[in-house]
Design a protein around this motif. Structure first.
Motif, PDB file in Angstrom:
ATOM      1  N   TYR A  18      -7.880 -30.718   1.313  1.00 11.54           N
ATOM      2  CA  TYR A  18      -7.986 -29.269   1.431  1.00 11.54           C
ATOM      3  C   TYR A  18      -7.274 -28.821   2.705  1.00 11.54           C
ATOM      4  O   TYR A  18      -7.157 -29.568   3.662  1.00 11.54           O
ATOM      5  CB  TYR A  18      -9.445 -28.820   1.558  1.00 11.54           C
ATOM      6  N   ARG A  49      -6.113 -31.217  12.764  1.00 11.18           N
ATOM      7  CA  ARG A  49      -5.550 -29.913  13.129  1.00 11.18           C
ATOM      8  C   ARG A  49      -4.053 -30.059  13.334  1.00 11.18           C
ATOM      9  O   ARG A  49      -3.611 -30.847  14.166  1.00 11.18           O
ATOM     10  CB  ARG A  49      -6.224 -29.398  14.402  1.00 11.18           C
ATOM     11  N   PHE A  52      -8.589 -31.031   5.666  1.00  7.46           N
ATOM     12  CA  PHE A  52      -9.801 -31.814   5.428  1.00  7.46           C
ATOM     13  C   PHE A  52      -9.613 -32.701   4.209  1.00  7.46           C
ATOM     14  O   PHE A  52      -9.142 -32.255   3.164  1.00  7.46           O
ATOM     15  CB  PHE A  52     -11.013 -30.907   5.204  1.00  7.46           C
ATOM     16  N   THR A  78     -21.114 -34.165  -5.296  1.00  9.78           N
ATOM     17  CA  THR A  78     -21.243 -33.620  -3.948  1.00  9.78           C
ATOM     18  C   THR A  78     -20.165 -34.259  -3.104  1.00  9.78           C
ATOM     19  O   THR A  78     -20.036 -35.485  -3.068  1.00  9.78           O
ATOM     20  CB  THR A  78     -22.626 -33.912  -3.353  1.00  9.78           C
ATOM     21  N   GLN A  79     -19.362 -33.446  -2.477  1.00  9.54           N
ATOM     22  CA  GLN A  79     -18.235 -33.956  -1.722  1.00  9.54           C
ATOM     23  C   GLN A  79     -18.618 -34.201  -0.271  1.00  9.54           C
ATOM     24  O   GLN A  79     -19.332 -33.406   0.338  1.00  9.54           O
ATOM     25  CB  GLN A  79     -17.064 -32.975  -1.799  1.00  9.54           C
ATOM     26  N   TYR A  80     -18.112 -35.289   0.264  1.00  9.43           N
ATOM     27  CA  TYR A  80     -18.344 -35.656   1.658  1.00  9.43           C
ATOM     28  C   TYR A  80     -17.024 -35.483   2.404  1.00  9.43           C
ATOM     29  O   TYR A  80     -16.007 -36.036   1.985  1.00  9.43           O
ATOM     30  CB  TYR A  80     -18.840 -37.096   1.757  1.00  9.43           C
ATOM     31  N   PHE A  81     -17.064 -34.754   3.486  1.00 12.75           N
ATOM     32  CA  PHE A  81     -15.854 -34.365   4.190  1.00 12.75           C
ATOM     33  C   PHE A  81     -15.610 -35.201   5.441  1.00 12.75           C
ATOM     34  O   PHE A  81     -16.550 -35.635   6.111  1.00 12.75           O
ATOM     35  CB  PHE A  81     -15.925 -32.892   4.596  1.00 12.75           C
ATOM     36  N   GLY A  82     -14.340 -35.392   5.755  1.00 15.82           N
ATOM     37  CA  GLY A  82     -13.937 -35.956   7.027  1.00 15.82           C
ATOM     38  C   GLY A  82     -13.963 -34.892   8.104  1.00 15.82           C
ATOM     39  O   GLY A  82     -14.202 -33.712   7.831  1.00 15.82           O
ATOM     40  N   PRO A  83     -13.688 -35.281   9.366  1.00 15.72           N
ATOM     41  CA  PRO A  83     -13.759 -34.342  10.494  1.00 15.72           C
ATOM     42  C   PRO A  83     -12.572 -33.397  10.603  1.00 15.72           C
ATOM     43  O   PRO A  83     -12.608 -32.453  11.379  1.00 15.72           O
ATOM     44  CB  PRO A  83     -13.819 -35.267  11.704  1.00 15.72           C
ATOM     45  N   GLN A 114      -7.563 -25.487   5.468  1.00 17.00           N
ATOM     46  CA  GLN A 114      -8.364 -24.341   5.864  1.00 17.00           C
ATOM     47  C   GLN A 114      -7.594 -23.562   6.924  1.00 17.00           C
ATOM     48  O   GLN A 114      -7.429 -24.008   8.052  1.00 17.00           O
ATOM     49  CB  GLN A 114      -9.717 -24.780   6.423  1.00 17.00           C
ATOM     50  N   GLY A 127     -10.086 -18.634   9.835  1.00 13.02           N
ATOM     51  CA  GLY A 127     -10.957 -17.608   9.288  1.00 13.02           C
ATOM     52  C   GLY A 127     -11.047 -17.582   7.779  1.00 13.02           C
ATOM     53  O   GLY A 127     -11.601 -16.643   7.208  1.00 13.02           O
ATOM     54  N   MET A 128     -10.526 -18.598   7.133  1.00  5.99           N
ATOM     55  CA  MET A 128     -10.499 -18.608   5.673  1.00  5.99           C
ATOM     56  C   MET A 128     -11.316 -19.770   5.117  1.00  5.99           C
ATOM     57  O   MET A 128     -11.788 -20.630   5.859  1.00  5.99           O
ATOM     58  CB  MET A 128      -9.041 -18.730   5.178  1.00  5.99           C
ATOM     59  N   GLY A 129     -11.445 -19.778   3.792  1.00  5.28           N
ATOM     60  CA  GLY A 129     -12.146 -20.865   3.129  1.00  5.28           C
ATOM     61  C   GLY A 129     -11.231 -22.049   2.874  1.00  5.28           C
ATOM     62  O   GLY A 129     -10.128 -22.149   3.409  1.00  5.28           O
ATOM     63  N   LEU A 130     -11.699 -22.938   2.030  1.00  3.87           N
ATOM     64  CA  LEU A 130     -10.970 -24.164   1.722  1.00  3.87           C
ATOM     65  C   LEU A 130     -10.105 -23.983   0.485  1.00  3.87           C
ATOM     66  O   LEU A 130     -10.564 -23.470  -0.537  1.00  3.87           O
ATOM     67  CB  LEU A 130     -11.961 -25.298   1.482  1.00  3.87           C
ATOM     68  N   TYR A 164      -5.731 -33.682  -5.452  1.00  4.76           N
ATOM     69  CA  TYR A 164      -6.901 -34.508  -5.609  1.00  4.76           C
ATOM     70  C   TYR A 164      -6.565 -35.716  -6.462  1.00  4.76           C
ATOM     71  O   TYR A 164      -5.515 -35.769  -7.118  1.00  4.76           O
ATOM     72  CB  TYR A 164      -8.079 -33.717  -6.195  1.00  4.76           C
TER      73      TYR A 164
END
Lengths: 111, 115
Positions: B35, B111, B90, B103-108, B37, B40-43, B48
């Motif tokens: 993804y 940037r 991400f 359920t998705q698990y995200f990395g840190p 981001q 100020g916006m979503g994903l 995939y």
């Protein structure tokens, strides 16, 4: 593409207040998920909802899967400074293999 | 388990440069995602993969490429960096066959700044 609308976009509240936010879709969803993103971090799953009408709690957080299957709500009781972050809803529509994410609600808590 | 790891954490690129964002997960998840981001916006889903050797475009795939040679790794490639690719990236993973729902698990996150 399919979109999830979250409201409000942002909230500025005082510590101790309760918070409510929601997420709506133009079509039905099979599952609803709520994530929190701390500043500078990736989203972390808070609550997962699997059937219409389901009400699930995780500590001070409570989320509900709307009866129409087109919406979901997240409530936070007695907010604290560490509740600051962006809250995302996400969901699966029937037959879809990808999650759809909302635009996020940015929460700021003042002491 | 380390979960989902991403490298680098931060990178500055010049216009036209290329780079690979690394993502690895040790949860034996079949599904992996990239993804972006914007501030100020979503994903927004870039690409995939539902398993090794299988990749599909997401909502915003232009300017990116991916590969999935192993279950654990899902690198994202930028061939000709453009300022519009300045964002936070991400990686996420999930295993819908093991859990009731995905359920998705995200990395840190990584940037990226393109100048």
């Amino acid at each position: 593409g399919q979109q999830l609308n979250q409201s409000p976009q942002s909230m500025f509240i005082q510590e101790g207040e309760d918070v409510s936010m929601n997420c709506t879709s133009s079509s039905i969803f099979n599952t609803w998920l709520w994530y929190k993103q701390d500043p500078g971090e990736g989203p972390v799953l808070l609550i997962a909802l699997y059937k219409a009408g389901e009400l699930t709690s995780n500590g001070r957080l409570t989320a509900q899967f709307g009866i129409t299957r087109k919406d979901s709500f997240l409530n936070i009781s007695a907010s604290i400074p560490s509740d600051v972050g962006i809250y995302f809803c996400a969901g699966h529509s029937p037959g879809a293999d990808k999650l759809i994410f909302g635009t996020g609600t940015r929460l700021q808590v003042f002491p | 388990n380390a979960g989902v790891t991403q490298t680098p954490k931060f990178r500055i690129l010049k216009i036209g440069q290329s780079m690979t964002l690394q993502c690895a997960q040790d949860m034996n998840h079949n599904y992996m995602y990239w993804y972006r981001q914007d501030p100020g916006m979503g994903l927004k889903l870039i690409y995939y993969s539902v398993g090794a050797g299988i990749t599909d475009k997401g909502e915003v795939p232009n300017g990116y490429n991916v590969s999935r040679s192993t279950t654990e790794d899902f690198p994202l490639r930028l061939e000709l960096a453009a300022p519009s690719q300045t964002s936070v990236y991400f990686c996420a993973s999930s295993n819908p066959y093991r859990e009731i729902t995905e359920t998705q698990y995200f990395g840190p996150g990584t940037r990226l700044l393109v100048l």
